[in-house]
Design an enzyme around this catalytic site. Structure first.
Site, PDB file in Angstrom:
ATOM      1  N   LYS A  40     -93.952   6.436  52.648  1.00 47.64           N
ATOM      2  CA  LYS A  40     -92.858   5.668  53.261  1.00 47.64           C
ATOM      3  C   LYS A  40     -91.967   6.567  54.118  1.00 47.64           C
ATOM      4  O   LYS A  40     -91.608   6.211  55.234  1.00 47.64           O
ATOM      5  CB  LYS A  40     -91.997   4.992  52.173  1.00 47.64           C
ATOM      6  CG  LYS A  40     -92.777   4.077  51.241  1.00 47.64           C
ATOM      7  CD  LYS A  40     -91.871   3.361  50.244  1.00 47.64           C
ATOM      8  CE  LYS A  40     -91.173   4.272  49.260  1.00 47.64           C
ATOM      9  NZ  LYS A  40     -92.055   4.917  48.260  1.00 47.64           N
ATOM     10  N   ARG A  92     -88.844  18.870  45.919  1.00 48.35           N
ATOM     11  CA  ARG A  92     -87.933  18.019  45.162  1.00 48.35           C
ATOM     12  C   ARG A  92     -88.077  18.281  43.670  1.00 48.35           C
ATOM     13  O   ARG A  92     -89.189  18.404  43.168  1.00 48.35           O
ATOM     14  CB  ARG A  92     -88.253  16.546  45.449  1.00 48.35           C
ATOM     15  CG  ARG A  92     -87.716  16.084  46.781  1.00 48.35           C
ATOM     16  CD  ARG A  92     -88.206  14.713  47.151  1.00 48.35           C
ATOM     17  NE  ARG A  92     -88.119  13.721  46.097  1.00 48.35           N
ATOM     18  CZ  ARG A  92     -88.257  12.407  46.301  1.00 48.35           C
ATOM     19  NH1 ARG A  92     -88.469  11.967  47.529  1.00 48.35           N
ATOM     20  NH2 ARG A  92     -88.187  11.560  45.315  1.00 48.35           N
ATOM     21  N   ARG A 130     -96.308  18.271  47.844  1.00 43.46           N
ATOM     22  CA  ARG A 130     -95.490  18.090  49.052  1.00 43.46           C
ATOM     23  C   ARG A 130     -94.201  18.924  49.054  1.00 43.46           C
ATOM     24  O   ARG A 130     -93.661  19.259  48.010  1.00 43.46           O
ATOM     25  CB  ARG A 130     -95.174  16.605  49.265  1.00 43.46           C
ATOM     26  CG  ARG A 130     -94.159  16.032  48.332  1.00 43.46           C
ATOM     27  CD  ARG A 130     -93.960  14.550  48.619  1.00 43.46           C
ATOM     28  NE  ARG A 130     -92.951  13.998  47.738  1.00 43.46           N
ATOM     29  CZ  ARG A 130     -92.546  12.733  47.778  1.00 43.46           C
ATOM     30  NH1 ARG A 130     -93.077  11.888  48.643  1.00 43.46           N
ATOM     31  NH2 ARG A 130     -91.617  12.323  46.951  1.00 43.46           N
ATOM     32  N   ARG A 147     -85.600  -1.776  45.347  1.00 41.88           N
ATOM     33  CA  ARG A 147     -86.536  -1.369  44.304  1.00 41.88           C
ATOM     34  C   ARG A 147     -86.484  -2.298  43.103  1.00 41.88           C
ATOM     35  O   ARG A 147     -87.253  -2.093  42.159  1.00 41.88           O
ATOM     36  CB  ARG A 147     -86.175   0.034  43.836  1.00 41.88           C
ATOM     37  CG  ARG A 147     -87.013   1.164  44.436  1.00 41.88           C
ATOM     38  CD  ARG A 147     -86.432   2.444  43.905  1.00 41.88           C
ATOM     39  NE  ARG A 147     -87.257   3.595  43.892  1.00 41.88           N
ATOM     40  CZ  ARG A 147     -87.281   4.542  44.828  1.00 41.88           C
ATOM     41  NH1 ARG A 147     -86.599   4.382  45.936  1.00 41.88           N
ATOM     42  NH2 ARG A 147     -87.991   5.621  44.660  1.00 41.88           N
ATOM     43  N   ARG A 189     -91.490   7.746  37.444  1.00 44.58           N
ATOM     44  CA  ARG A 189     -91.270   7.034  38.713  1.00 44.58           C
ATOM     45  C   ARG A 189     -92.331   5.971  38.933  1.00 44.58           C
ATOM     46  O   ARG A 189     -92.030   4.876  39.419  1.00 44.58           O
ATOM     47  CB  ARG A 189     -91.242   8.031  39.880  1.00 44.58           C
ATOM     48  CG  ARG A 189     -89.949   8.832  39.909  1.00 44.58           C
ATOM     49  CD  ARG A 189     -90.108  10.158  40.611  1.00 44.58           C
ATOM     50  NE  ARG A 189     -90.305  10.045  42.040  1.00 44.58           N
ATOM     51  CZ  ARG A 189     -90.796  11.019  42.807  1.00 44.58           C
ATOM     52  NH1 ARG A 189     -91.155  12.169  42.274  1.00 44.58           N
ATOM     53  NH2 ARG A 189     -90.918  10.838  44.096  1.00 44.58           N
TER      54      ARG A 189
HETATM   55  P1  AMP Z   1     -87.059   8.356  46.636  1.00 46.01           P
HETATM   56  O1  AMP Z   1     -86.638   9.471  47.527  1.00 46.01           O
HETATM   57  O2  AMP Z   1     -87.070   7.027  47.316  1.00 46.01           O
HETATM   58  O3  AMP Z   1     -88.343   8.647  45.919  1.00 46.01           O
HETATM   59  O4  AMP Z   1     -85.936   8.243  45.498  1.00 46.01           O
HETATM   60  C1  AMP Z   1     -85.663   9.338  44.621  1.00 46.01           C
HETATM   61  C2  AMP Z   1     -84.906   8.823  43.407  1.00 46.01           C
HETATM   62  O5  AMP Z   1     -83.648   8.271  43.806  1.00 46.01           O
HETATM   63  C3  AMP Z   1     -85.578   7.724  42.613  1.00 46.01           C
HETATM   64  O6  AMP Z   1     -86.534   8.208  41.686  1.00 46.01           O
HETATM   65  C4  AMP Z   1     -84.380   7.074  41.927  1.00 46.01           C
HETATM   66  O7  AMP Z   1     -83.909   7.883  40.857  1.00 46.01           O
HETATM   67  C5  AMP Z   1     -83.329   7.130  43.033  1.00 46.01           C
HETATM   68  N1  AMP Z   1     -83.391   5.940  43.917  1.00 46.01           N
HETATM   69  C6  AMP Z   1     -83.676   5.917  45.243  1.00 46.01           C
HETATM   70  N2  AMP Z   1     -83.615   4.689  45.751  1.00 46.01           N
HETATM   71  C7  AMP Z   1     -83.310   3.873  44.716  1.00 46.01           C
HETATM   72  C8  AMP Z   1     -83.123   2.476  44.573  1.00 46.01           C
HETATM   73  N3  AMP Z   1     -83.268   1.639  45.624  1.00 46.01           N
HETATM   74  N4  AMP Z   1     -82.808   1.986  43.350  1.00 46.01           N
HETATM   75  C9  AMP Z   1     -82.653   2.805  42.296  1.00 46.01           C
HETATM   76  N5  AMP Z   1     -82.827   4.132  42.340  1.00 46.01           N
HETATM   77  C10 AMP Z   1     -83.148   4.683  43.536  1.00 46.01           C
END
Ligand code: AMP
Length: 215
Positions: free
Chosen positions: A13, A161, A126, A87, A172
């Site tokens: 994404k 990360r 990554r 989400r 996740r």
């Molecule tokens: P991402 O970079 O999208 O993989 O997000 C990293 C982390 O941020 C996730 O594992 C969640 O802990 C938090 N996070 C990001 N976006 C959301 C969302 N829309 N709802 C809840 N938690 C989020």
């Protein structure tokens, strides 16, 4: 055009959002990036979410909906790409209401389908450039010169990360299947869902996304 890129962690994404920003001038709204920025700048909210993120769990709907609401006031002629948001079903409802209240609409939800084994391989290798945000991968996209960013030339600025480890990734993935995958049915029923195969080279996936949103 406002679109959602929907898919499990590692589906690509972020990579495809960056491309759409570069090619179409769209504005990427990544709640993950916003939350990481809040952590880096040490805000109260950033401190509050740090441990939750590192475990791979979802932060509260209230926090992420608030973050998105702030951004939607920005002007964006070419539209927004929602990356990692919504989400949960509550977030999806909130997004619909927010867009309607700003006189905007959602044009498409692109589900990027990638099998689980590929996700683990993608995520565990990554890393990104801390200066410009360019994404790399140990196997699939190493930098031309080790330790140097191809895009901005920064040296020694690569970072990984903290939640890109196997244990947090399992959490996740579970959160994706439990809380986020119901959105596939939700947007299907609203006739907004476009499904694409997220496996393959970045340009191939890009072409499929273009076909889905322009078609
Ligand atoms: P991402 O970079 O999208 O993989 O997000 C990293 C982390 O941020 C996730 O594992 C969640 O802990 C938090 N996070 C990001 N976006 C959301 C969302 N829309 N709802 C809840 N938690 C989020």
């Amino acid at each position: 055009m406002n679109i959602i890129l929907l898919g499990p962690p590692g589906a690509g994404k972020g990579t495809q959002s960056h491309r759409l920003v570069a090619e179409r001038g769209m504005v990427q709204l990544s709640t993950g990036d916003m939350l990481r920025a809040a952590r880096t700048s040490g805000t109260e909210m950033g401190k509050q979410v740090a441990a939750v993120m590192d475990r791979g769990e979802l932060v509260t709907d209230e926090i992420v909906i608030g973050l998105i609401a702030e951004q939607l006031d920005k002007s964006s002629e070419s539209g927004f790409i929602f990356d990692g948001f919504p989400r949960t079903l509550a977030q999806a409802d909130a997004l619909g209401e927010l867009l309607a209240s700003k006189g905007r609409r959602l044009d498409a939800v692109v589900e990027m389908q990638v099998d689980d084994d590929a996700l683990v391989a993608r995520i565990t290798g990554r890393f990104t450039c801390g200066e410009c945000g360019e994404g790399y991968h140990d196997t699939y996209k190493p930098p031309a010169v080790e330790g140097t960013c191809d895009r901005c030339g920064a040296v020694g600025a690569f970072k990984r990360r903290p939640d890109d480890n196997e244990e947090a990734l399992r959490t996740r993935l579970l959160a994706y299947y439990k809380d986020t995958s119901p959105l596939i049915g939700y947007y299907y029923a609203k006739n907004q869902l476009k499904r694409i195969n997220g496996l393959g080279e970045i340009p191939e996936v890009a072409a499929r996304i273009n076909g889905a949103i322009d078609g």
